[in-house]
Design a protein around this motif. Structure first.
Motif, PDB file in Angstrom:
ATOM      1  N   LEU A  56     -52.834  18.083 -23.994  1.00 53.32           N
ATOM      2  CA  LEU A  56     -51.777  17.502 -24.824  1.00 53.32           C
ATOM      3  C   LEU A  56     -50.774  18.562 -25.274  1.00 53.32           C
ATOM      4  CD1 LEU A  56     -53.321  14.705 -27.068  1.00 53.32           C
ATOM      5  CD2 LEU A  56     -51.328  14.530 -25.584  1.00 53.32           C
ATOM      6  N   GLU A  57     -51.250  19.751 -25.583  1.00 58.05           N
ATOM      7  CA  GLU A  57     -50.340  20.816 -25.993  1.00 58.05           C
ATOM      8  C   GLU A  57     -49.345  21.130 -24.881  1.00 58.05           C
ATOM      9  OE1 GLU A  57     -52.380  24.277 -27.302  1.00 58.05           O
ATOM     10  OE2 GLU A  57     -53.332  23.282 -29.020  1.00 58.05           O
ATOM     11  N   PHE A  69     -42.562  16.207 -13.167  1.00 57.88           N
ATOM     12  CA  PHE A  69     -43.465  16.281 -12.023  1.00 57.88           C
ATOM     13  C   PHE A  69     -43.351  14.990 -11.218  1.00 57.88           C
ATOM     14  CE2 PHE A  69     -45.153  18.849 -15.422  1.00 57.88           C
ATOM     15  CZ  PHE A  69     -45.578  20.016 -14.809  1.00 57.88           C
ATOM     16  N   ASP A  70     -43.626  15.114  -9.925  1.00 60.72           N
ATOM     17  CA  ASP A  70     -43.641  13.918  -9.072  1.00 60.72           C
ATOM     18  C   ASP A  70     -44.899  13.081  -9.322  1.00 60.72           C
ATOM     19  OD1 ASP A  70     -41.196  14.433  -7.509  1.00 60.72           O
ATOM     20  OD2 ASP A  70     -42.319  16.177  -6.782  1.00 60.72           O
ATOM     21  N   TYR A  71     -45.994  13.767  -9.601  1.00 65.20           N
ATOM     22  CA  TYR A  71     -47.245  13.065  -9.879  1.00 65.20           C
ATOM     23  C   TYR A  71     -47.943  13.720 -11.078  1.00 65.20           C
ATOM     24  CZ  TYR A  71     -46.924  11.063  -5.163  1.00 65.20           C
ATOM     25  OH  TYR A  71     -46.507  10.401  -4.037  1.00 65.20           O
ATOM     26  N   VAL A  72     -48.469  12.874 -11.968  1.00 65.62           N
ATOM     27  CA  VAL A  72     -49.384  13.336 -13.009  1.00 65.62           C
ATOM     28  C   VAL A  72     -50.711  12.629 -12.772  1.00 65.62           C
ATOM     29  CG1 VAL A  72     -49.918  13.428 -15.463  1.00 65.62           C
ATOM     30  CG2 VAL A  72     -47.554  13.753 -14.700  1.00 65.62           C
ATOM     31  N   ILE A  73     -51.769  13.402 -12.585  1.00 72.96           N
ATOM     32  CA  ILE A  73     -53.101  12.843 -12.333  1.00 72.96           C
ATOM     33  C   ILE A  73     -53.950  13.074 -13.576  1.00 72.96           C
ATOM     34  CG2 ILE A  73     -55.155  12.952 -10.882  1.00 72.96           C
ATOM     35  CD1 ILE A  73     -53.334  13.871  -8.593  1.00 72.96           C
ATOM     36  N   ASN A  74     -54.333  11.982 -14.205  1.00 71.20           N
ATOM     37  CA  ASN A  74     -55.022  12.049 -15.500  1.00 71.20           C
ATOM     38  C   ASN A  74     -56.498  11.704 -15.368  1.00 71.20           C
ATOM     39  OD1 ASN A  74     -55.694  11.773 -18.356  1.00 71.20           O
ATOM     40  ND2 ASN A  74     -55.545   9.568 -17.988  1.00 71.20           N
ATOM     41  N   HIS A  77     -55.708   8.690 -28.850  1.00 67.23           N
ATOM     42  CA  HIS A  77     -55.634   9.756 -27.842  1.00 67.23           C
ATOM     43  C   HIS A  77     -55.126   9.196 -26.518  1.00 67.23           C
ATOM     44  CE1 HIS A  77     -56.723  13.335 -25.579  1.00 67.23           C
ATOM     45  NE2 HIS A  77     -57.444  12.590 -24.760  1.00 67.23           N
ATOM     46  N   ILE A  78     -55.661   8.049 -26.107  1.00 72.11           N
ATOM     47  CA  ILE A  78     -55.220   7.428 -24.858  1.00 72.11           C
ATOM     48  C   ILE A  78     -53.723   7.133 -24.895  1.00 72.11           C
ATOM     49  CG2 ILE A  78     -55.383   5.287 -23.499  1.00 72.11           C
ATOM     50  CD1 ILE A  78     -58.398   5.276 -24.201  1.00 72.11           C
ATOM     51  N   GLN A  79     -53.264   6.517 -25.987  1.00 71.90           N
ATOM     52  CA  GLN A  79     -51.845   6.186 -26.095  1.00 71.90           C
ATOM     53  C   GLN A  79     -50.976   7.438 -26.100  1.00 71.90           C
ATOM     54  OE1 GLN A  79     -52.302   3.710 -29.642  1.00 71.90           O
ATOM     55  NE2 GLN A  79     -51.670   1.910 -28.467  1.00 71.90           N
ATOM     56  N   GLU A  80     -51.428   8.471 -26.782  1.00 71.39           N
ATOM     57  CA  GLU A  80     -50.652   9.711 -26.853  1.00 71.39           C
ATOM     58  C   GLU A  80     -50.559  10.377 -25.482  1.00 71.39           C
ATOM     59  OE1 GLU A  80     -48.593  12.991 -28.749  1.00 71.39           O
ATOM     60  OE2 GLU A  80     -48.841  10.839 -29.097  1.00 71.39           O
ATOM     61  N   VAL A  81     -51.670  10.429 -24.749  1.00 66.95           N
ATOM     62  CA  VAL A  81     -51.667  11.053 -23.420  1.00 66.95           C
ATOM     63  C   VAL A  81     -50.694  10.338 -22.494  1.00 66.95           C
ATOM     64  CG1 VAL A  81     -53.039  11.416 -21.326  1.00 66.95           C
ATOM     65  CG2 VAL A  81     -53.981  12.041 -23.547  1.00 66.95           C
ATOM     66  N   PHE A  82     -50.775   9.022 -22.435  1.00 65.58           N
ATOM     67  CA  PHE A  82     -49.903   8.287 -21.512  1.00 65.58           C
ATOM     68  C   PHE A  82     -48.449   8.317 -21.964  1.00 65.58           C
ATOM     69  CE2 PHE A  82     -53.953   6.615 -20.058  1.00 65.58           C
ATOM     70  CZ  PHE A  82     -53.758   6.609 -18.688  1.00 65.58           C
ATOM     71  N   CYS A 118     -47.247  11.621 -20.807  1.00 72.19           N
ATOM     72  CA  CYS A 118     -47.161  11.633 -19.344  1.00 72.19           C
ATOM     73  C   CYS A 118     -45.869  10.978 -18.860  1.00 72.19           C
ATOM     74  CB  CYS A 118     -48.364  10.924 -18.726  1.00 72.19           C
ATOM     75  SG  CYS A 118     -49.905  11.854 -18.797  1.00 72.19           S
ATOM     76  N   LEU A 119     -45.495   9.873 -19.512  1.00 69.99           N
ATOM     77  CA  LEU A 119     -44.254   9.180 -19.119  1.00 69.99           C
ATOM     78  C   LEU A 119     -43.026  10.063 -19.330  1.00 69.99           C
ATOM     79  CD1 LEU A 119     -44.978   5.592 -20.498  1.00 69.99           C
ATOM     80  CD2 LEU A 119     -44.647   6.234 -18.095  1.00 69.99           C
ATOM     81  N   LYS A 120     -43.119  10.997 -20.255  1.00 73.56           N
ATOM     82  CA  LYS A 120     -41.983  11.882 -20.527  1.00 73.56           C
ATOM     83  C   LYS A 120     -41.836  12.980 -19.485  1.00 73.56           C
ATOM     84  CE  LYS A 120     -42.213  11.227 -25.548  1.00 73.56           C
ATOM     85  NZ  LYS A 120     -42.456  11.885 -26.860  1.00 73.56           N
ATOM     86  N   VAL A 121     -42.919  13.271 -18.756  1.00 75.89           N
ATOM     87  CA  VAL A 121     -42.852  14.399 -17.826  1.00 75.89           C
ATOM     88  C   VAL A 121     -42.882  13.976 -16.361  1.00 75.89           C
ATOM     89  CG1 VAL A 121     -43.887  15.964 -19.510  1.00 75.89           C
ATOM     90  CG2 VAL A 121     -45.362  14.816 -17.831  1.00 75.89           C
ATOM     91  N   ILE A 122     -42.905  12.664 -16.068  1.00 74.72           N
ATOM     92  CA  ILE A 122     -42.814  12.266 -14.662  1.00 74.72           C
ATOM     93  C   ILE A 122     -41.352  12.027 -14.295  1.00 74.72           C
ATOM     94  CG2 ILE A 122     -45.135  11.303 -14.491  1.00 74.72           C
ATOM     95  CD1 ILE A 122     -43.864   8.499 -14.651  1.00 74.72           C
ATOM     96  N   ALA A 123     -41.047  12.351 -13.056  1.00 71.47           N
ATOM     97  CA  ALA A 123     -39.692  12.147 -12.545  1.00 71.47           C
ATOM     98  C   ALA A 123     -39.386  10.657 -12.477  1.00 71.47           C
ATOM     99  CB  ALA A 123     -39.569  12.791 -11.166  1.00 71.47           C
ATOM    100  N   VAL A 124     -38.131  10.320 -12.225  1.00 72.26           N
ATOM    101  CA  VAL A 124     -37.715   8.905 -12.197  1.00 72.26           C
ATOM    102  C   VAL A 124     -38.555   8.107 -11.222  1.00 72.26           C
ATOM    103  CG1 VAL A 124     -35.834   7.330 -11.637  1.00 72.26           C
ATOM    104  CG2 VAL A 124     -35.363   9.436 -12.901  1.00 72.26           C
ATOM    105  N   ASP A 125     -38.813   8.658 -10.053  1.00 78.35           N
ATOM    106  CA  ASP A 125     -39.640   7.976  -9.050  1.00 78.35           C
ATOM    107  C   ASP A 125     -41.081   8.492  -9.062  1.00 78.35           C
ATOM    108  OD1 ASP A 125     -37.757   6.194  -8.045  1.00 78.35           O
ATOM    109  OD2 ASP A 125     -36.892   7.718  -6.733  1.00 78.35           O
TER     110      ASP A 125
END
Length: 383
Positions: free
Chosen positions: A261-262, A274-279, A308-313, A316-323
């Motif tokens: 999270l940090e 990133f193009d892909y985030v694998i959680n 925690h689940i809501q915060e992680v996702f 994640c949405l903030k760091v994935i590219a448009v596609d």
């Protein structure tokens, strides 16, 4: 320590049967059966222990055979807890005989027996399925077992799945769980990682990193908080991680020991994408309601996990590219309420997202597991 075997019996009134007027005297029928098998009531149990709701608790022992039976009897029925230090075959023979005698004595009741549970064998063999029910493992040898700052880390050899990684005694990956990695990464759906940037959250076993390094990505960044997991898997589970954890830094991958999270917050603030985030760091609770209520009070354990689940996702949405895509495990297919609440959490994220769910059987889990792919709604649906 001698092995103790436990068989549990449940005696419940059949549907449509009439409750006996002197229900607690059904205990006398059990006593007759036990006396025939050389059991004696413990002295402290001679004056029946009766609780406020009328339940009766008694204990019987066969000292010669090292057998003990604890009985709870109430208006709803009766339970027997049969304990014995014995060989499994011998225990099962007596347990089956006792079951037959109980069925004969209580024709108006359903009598069920839970198969023997083994304790004191040197290697504890029990954990839970994804829905919280008991599961027996087939561990043969512990090859690594230590407690880190965060959790107990164990690697064991099994009869059916090769080596198995357990974290706090919960299965995480075995030598034969290629399905888990393939579905989590979307490899069976033909996702291409060539020239892509990838962020892996967790997956300290190294299996995801090892698979994706073969697919010519531009850069893989992997974050794992527990270095003991990395060390244990690098040493004992090379069939999963290969040589991918031998070095934490190369031209196309970087392993960071730190809090996911940090780094998610850091990357979001930097505008990094990133193009892909694998959680693989979120754990869906085995509970019925969102923020489960216990005696009218909110369960803080449940609440913190869902937050925690809501915060992680959300991050994640903030760091994935448009596609870009977020690829994640969810939970056991049997954890129905947990999956419902996960879907609710996805709707609560704000912003429009597309969520696809996939299933696969995971050998070491012994059950079907759910995974998902999350895209922003303005992204292309092409892989």
């Amino acid at each position: 320590m001698p092995i103790t075997l436990t068989s549990l019996y449940e005696i419940v009134l059949k549907e449509g049967s009439r409750l006996p007027e002197r229900w607690h005297y059904e205990l006398e029928e059990v006593e007759k059966i036990l006396f025939q098998s050389n059991f004696a009531k413990l002295e402290k149990s001679n004056s029946q222990n009766i609780s406020e709701n009328g339940s009766i608790f008694e204990c019987y022992c066969n000292h010669q055979q090292r057998q003990t039976i604890f009985i709870t009897c109430s208006v709803e029925g009766m339970t027997l807890d049969f304990n014995e230090q014995s060989l499994l075959r011998k225990h099962n023979e007596f347990a089956a005989k006792l079951h037959i005698e109980l069925v004969k004595a209580f024709p108006a009741y359903n009598v069920q027996r839970v198969p023997a549970i083994k304790r004191g064998s040197g290697i504890f063999q029990y954990t839970v399925f994804g829905d919280g029910t008991i599961k027996e493992l087939d561990l043969e040898k512990i090859v690594f077992d230590a407690k880190s700052e965060f959790q107990r880390v164990t690697v064991a050899e099994t009869k059916s799945n090769g080596k198995l990684l357990l974290l706090d005694w919960v299965e995480h990956l075995s030598d034969k769980d290629d399905n888990y990695t393939s579905v989590l990464c979307g490899l069976k759906r033909g996702l291409s990682y060539r020239g892509k940037t990838i962020l892996i959250l967790g997956c300290g076993n190294g299996a995801v990193l090892h698979q994706l390094k073969k697919l010519n990505p531009r850069m893989i960044t992997m974050i794992e908080k527990d270095e003991m997991v990395l060390t244990a898997c690098r040493t004992h589970m090379r069939s999963c991680c290969g040589d991918s954890l031998d070095q934490y830094d190369s031209e196309n991958h970087k392993v960071i020991v730190g809090y996911c999270l940090e780094y998610l917050h850091k990357y979001a603030n930097e505008g990094r994408q990133f193009d892909y985030v694998i959680n693989n760091i979120t754990e869906v609770p085995i509970e019925t309601p969102l923020y489960a209520q216990t005696n009218g009070k909110e369960s803080m354990t449940s609440r913190s996990k869902w937050q925690h689940i809501q915060e992680v996702f959300s991050q994640c949405l903030k760091v994935i590219a448009v596609d870009g895509q977020i690829l994640s495990h969810i939970a056991s297919d049997g954890n129905h309420k947990g999956i419902e609440q996960f879907e609710h959490c996805m709707k609560e994220l704000g912003g429009k997202i597309n969520v696809e769910v996939f299933n696969t059987y995971v050998s070491s889990f012994g059950e079907i597991w759910k995974f998902c792919c999350i895209r922003k709604c303005n992204s292309s649906t092409k892989d």
